[in-house]
Design an enzyme around this catalytic site. Structure first.
Site, PDB file in Angstrom:
ATOM      1  N   THR A 140      85.044   6.436  42.063  1.00 41.92           N
ATOM      2  CA  THR A 140      86.041   7.435  41.634  1.00 41.92           C
ATOM      3  C   THR A 140      85.768   8.834  42.185  1.00 41.92           C
ATOM      4  O   THR A 140      86.576   9.741  42.001  1.00 41.92           O
ATOM      5  CB  THR A 140      86.053   7.547  40.094  1.00 41.92           C
ATOM      6  OG1 THR A 140      84.721   7.836  39.662  1.00 41.92           O
ATOM      7  CG2 THR A 140      86.533   6.255  39.452  1.00 41.92           C
ATOM      8  N   LYS A 141      84.636   9.030  42.838  1.00 43.85           N
ATOM      9  CA  LYS A 141      84.256  10.370  43.306  1.00 43.85           C
ATOM     10  C   LYS A 141      85.115  10.815  44.497  1.00 43.85           C
ATOM     11  O   LYS A 141      85.861  10.029  45.058  1.00 43.85           O
ATOM     12  CB  LYS A 141      82.772  10.375  43.698  1.00 43.85           C
ATOM     13  CG  LYS A 141      81.840   9.999  42.551  1.00 43.85           C
ATOM     14  CD  LYS A 141      81.851  11.045  41.452  1.00 43.85           C
ATOM     15  CE  LYS A 141      80.697  10.920  40.486  1.00 43.85           C
ATOM     16  NZ  LYS A 141      81.027  10.236  39.221  1.00 43.85           N
TER      17      LYS A 141
END
Ligand SMILES: Cc1ncc(COP(=O)(O)O)c(C=O)c1O
Length: 358
Positions: free
Chosen positions: A178-179
């Site tokens: 998700t980064k």
């Protein structure tokens, strides 16, 4: 549903992974080295050391800085649990301070009161993609001879007064999917210090300097070339993707009504890992449910501050209170801001938030 996060992996990542598989060299090898060099260049530092996750990057960085049993590390409790847990892994204790309610980051004005004879380090956490106010933090660290270990796990490419996150002390990053950039799982430590660089490499690989000679206790926290190949491709796209996040954030901030939009202090470049608004008057959870019913994903980062987590309360006996952290935990809501959302998604987010708040 407009999702709160969406990793963007394209043909370049697929090709790079296949090349590694075809090469037969799949463990830590030339791709990891190339990824480390490119990442260090992006941050403007001399060295970068790849690890298996952001958590292991934090753990190794703390050990390399000599943090251990009986030491104290000052940090913020408004974060993902890994920041504080990494301190526990070394035998040291996290000592928490309150946040600045405008930025959600550690409040430097609270730092000096938390320093004790056992304090060895400060861990500023650049939450949501915004750097902490580093000038006062660095000044206090210098005055009290404390190590600075940045948790930049949410702030790839973020800037403070012309310098990148991860270039102020020993930096640590996560490449969780998700980064702002991913390697599937993975982490990175950044430093200008040759000794810290060498220590990190040794701790990452079972305390080994010479093959099968183990000088100290280490771990297997290596990154594989498969992960590094993905990371290298993602790094090439980071600047562009961060610009997309910033453009999406600008649109949201220009149009949302009735919520407190994120603050970008002068001299900072926020990279909006999360676009986090504050919803006052106890309306946050109802707004979240309304958005869910209307196809807009959102998330609360973080509903329970670290010092209020069961393990910290019951096993470690933390009995402290931080008013700004506890209020933020009740009021924050992160809305989709990632590069995969369309203009019409942005308009839907604005319409639905404004409809509820009106
Ligand atoms: C602030 C913060 N610190 C540490 C971590 C740990 O990173 P990882 O999940 O890669 O172990 C994360 C990411 O999840 C994070 O958001």
């Amino acid at each position: 549903m407009i999702s709160i996060a969406k990793p963007q992996l394209g043909e370049e990542e697929k090709r790079a992974v296949l090349e590694v598989l075809d090469s037969g060299m799949i463990a830590q090898g030339p791709r990891v080295k190339a990824f480390e060099e490119s990442f260090a260049a992006m941050c403007g530092v001399k060295h970068a050391v790849a690890t298996s996750s952001g958590t292991t990057a934090l753990h190794v960085a703390l050990l390399a800085a000599g943090i251990g049993e009986g030491d104290e590390v000052i940090t913020s409790p408004f974060t993902f649990i890994a920041s504080a847990n990494s301190i526990l892994y070394t035998g040291a204790s996290p000592m928490f301070v309150d946040i600045d309610p405008a930025t959600y980051n550690l409040n430097p004005a609270q730092l000096e009161a938390a320093i004790s004879p056992r304090t060895k380090a400060i861990m500023p956490i650049h939450l949501f993609g915004l750097c902490c106010d580093m000038d006062p933090i660095l000044e206090i660290a210098r005055k009290h001879q404390l190590v600075v270990i940045e948790d930049a796990c949410q702030s790839h490419g973020a800037m403070y007064k012309g310098r990148r996150a991860g270039s102020f002390g020993i930096g640590t990053f996560s490449f969780y999917p998700t980064k702002n950039m991913t390697s599937a799982e993975g982490g990175m430590i950044t430093t200008d210090d040759d000794t810290i660089d060498e220590k990190c490499r040794v701790i990452r690989q079972h305390g080994m300097r010479r093959r099968y000679h183990h000088d100290e206790l280490g771990f297997n926290f290596r990154m594989t070339d498969v992960h590094a190949a993905i990371g290298l491709e993602q790094l090439k796209k980071l600047e562009f993707r961060n610009q997309q996040r910033r453009a999406n954030a600008r649109f949201l901030s220009d149009h949302l009504k009735g919520v407190v939009v994120p603050y970008e202090p002068d001299g900072c470049i926020h990279v909006y890992h999360q676009y986090t608004v504050r919803v006052t008057d106890g309306k946050r959870d109802d707004l979240r449910a309304f958005l869910q019913e209307n196809g807009v994903g959102s998330e609360v980062y973080y509903p329970v501050p670290v010092h209020k987590q069961k393990f910290y309360l019951e096993e470690l006996g933390y009995d402290v209170t931080f008013p700004e952290v506890e209020l933020a935990a009740l009021e924050v809501l992160s809305l989709p801001v990632h590069p995969a959302i369309s203009q019409s998604d942005l308009e839907t987010i604005v319409t639905k938030v404004n409809e509820f708040m009106a």
